[in-house]
Design a protein around this motif. Structure first.
Motif, short mmCIF file in Angstrom:
data_model
loop_
_atom_site.label_atom_id
_atom_site.label_comp_id
_atom_site.label_asym_id
_atom_site.label_seq_id
_atom_site.Cartn_x
_atom_site.Cartn_y
_atom_site.Cartn_z
N ARG A 1 0.84 -1.20 0.00
CA ARG A 1 0.00 0.00 0.00
C ARG A 1 0.87 1.25 0.00
N SER A 2 1.98 1.23 0.75
CA SER A 2 2.86 2.40 0.78
C SER A 2 3.52 2.63 -0.58
N VAL A 3 3.73 1.59 -1.35
CA VAL A 3 4.35 1.70 -2.67
C VAL A 3 3.33 2.13 -3.72
N PHE A 4 2.20 1.44 -3.77
CA PHE A 4 1.24 1.62 -4.86
C PHE A 4 0.03 2.47 -4.52
N GLY A 5 -0.15 2.79 -3.23
CA GLY A 5 -1.34 3.52 -2.81
C GLY A 5 -2.51 2.58 -2.71
N GLY A 6 -3.68 3.14 -2.48
CA GLY A 6 -4.89 2.34 -2.45
C GLY A 6 -5.42 2.07 -1.07
N GLN A 7 -6.41 1.20 -1.03
CA GLN A 7 -7.13 0.85 0.19
C GLN A 7 -6.67 -0.53 0.66
N LEU A 8 -6.31 -0.62 1.93
CA LEU A 8 -5.91 -1.87 2.55
C LEU A 8 -7.10 -2.46 3.31
N THR A 9 -7.38 -3.73 3.08
CA THR A 9 -8.40 -4.46 3.82
C THR A 9 -7.73 -5.69 4.42
N VAL A 10 -7.92 -5.89 5.73
CA VAL A 10 -7.33 -7.03 6.42
C VAL A 10 -8.36 -7.62 7.37
N ALA A 11 -8.50 -8.94 7.31
CA ALA A 11 -9.30 -9.68 8.28
C ALA A 11 -8.42 -10.79 8.83
N THR A 12 -8.50 -11.01 10.13
CA THR A 12 -7.67 -12.02 10.78
C THR A 12 -8.48 -13.29 11.02
N TYR A 13 -7.76 -14.35 11.35
CA TYR A 13 -8.44 -15.58 11.73
C TYR A 13 -9.33 -15.33 12.95
N GLY A 14 -8.86 -14.48 13.86
CA GLY A 14 -9.66 -14.12 15.03
C GLY A 14 -10.94 -13.41 14.65
N ASP A 15 -10.87 -12.53 13.63
CA ASP A 15 -12.07 -11.85 13.16
C ASP A 15 -13.11 -12.85 12.65
N PHE A 16 -12.64 -13.99 12.18
CA PHE A 16 -13.54 -15.02 11.65
C PHE A 16 -13.90 -16.06 12.69
N GLY A 17 -13.58 -15.78 13.97
CA GLY A 17 -14.05 -16.64 15.04
C GLY A 17 -13.03 -17.51 15.72
N MET A 18 -11.78 -17.47 15.28
CA MET A 18 -10.77 -18.28 15.96
C MET A 18 -10.53 -17.70 17.35
N PRO A 19 -10.47 -18.54 18.38
CA PRO A 19 -10.24 -18.04 19.74
C PRO A 19 -8.93 -17.24 19.83
N ALA A 20 -9.00 -16.10 20.51
CA ALA A 20 -7.87 -15.18 20.61
C ALA A 20 -6.63 -15.81 21.21
N GLU A 21 -6.78 -16.84 22.03
CA GLU A 21 -5.61 -17.44 22.67
C GLU A 21 -4.81 -18.35 21.73
N LEU A 22 -5.34 -18.65 20.55
CA LEU A 22 -4.61 -19.48 19.60
C LEU A 22 -3.59 -18.63 18.83
N PRO A 23 -2.43 -19.19 18.53
CA PRO A 23 -1.36 -18.39 17.91
C PRO A 23 -1.68 -17.84 16.53
N ASP A 24 -2.59 -18.47 15.80
CA ASP A 24 -2.92 -17.97 14.46
C ASP A 24 -3.99 -16.88 14.47
N ALA A 25 -4.64 -16.64 15.60
CA ALA A 25 -5.76 -15.69 15.66
C ALA A 25 -5.41 -14.30 15.10
N PRO A 26 -4.23 -13.73 15.39
CA PRO A 26 -3.94 -12.40 14.85
C PRO A 26 -3.43 -12.39 13.41
N LYS A 27 -3.22 -13.55 12.84
CA LYS A 27 -2.69 -13.63 11.47
C LYS A 27 -3.78 -13.30 10.45
N VAL A 28 -3.35 -12.94 9.25
CA VAL A 28 -4.25 -12.52 8.18
C VAL A 28 -4.85 -13.74 7.47
#
Length: 155
Positions: A23-50
């Protein structure tokens, strides 16, 4: 019917950083959803990943990325490899991302930003087939080709 192919990059814990960089190179809109956003429990290591991420810019640039779940595997040293020899590209990589623009000035500005922290395979400059061409592997291990369309030779 309209069809568009969009590169979807797979990372191991670095998707957010890569998308923010693109985004810093090309500009535009960034959209990010994490595994946690999709319901993975926050205590799992993958929860904050994209689990879904993309950058979409008005200039036509678009890329998607996510983090492969599981252990964050380091990138293997020495593979894949790309180099230029005698005017040809020698590689073991299955793909490159190509960015083509209309002017040397426009594409050169993208090159300068994308080259930050990159390994330059061939410096951006005049080529036999284009007003300008360059090739690099960015700090995230993605190899890019940037060039200027031949019919738009103005700088």
């Amino acid at each position: 019917m309209s069809v568009h192919a969009v590169a979807h990059l797979n990372f191991h814990g670095r998707a957010r950083a890569a998308l923010e960089f693109y985004r810093s190179v090309f500009g535009g809109q960034l959209t990010v959803a994490t595994y946690g956003d999709f319901g993975m429990p926050a205590e799992l290591p993958d929860a904050p990943k994209v689990v879904f991420g993309q950058v979409v810019a008005e200039n036509g640039f678009r890329v998607m990325a996510y983090d492969v779940p599981g252990d964050d595997a380091p990138v293997a040293q020495g593979a894949p490899a790309t180099r230029r020899e005698n005017g040809t590209t020698v590689t073991t990589e299955p793909f490159f991302l190509s960015v083509r623009g209309e002017t040397v000035e426009e594409v050169g500005a993208l090159w300068e930003r994308l080259a930050d922290g990159a390994t330059v395979i061939e410096a951006f400059g005049p080529a036999q087939w284009a007003p300008a061409f360059g090739m690099l592997t960015d700090r995230f291990g993605v190899t890019w080709i940037l060039d200027v369309t031949a019919e738009h030779a103005q700088a």
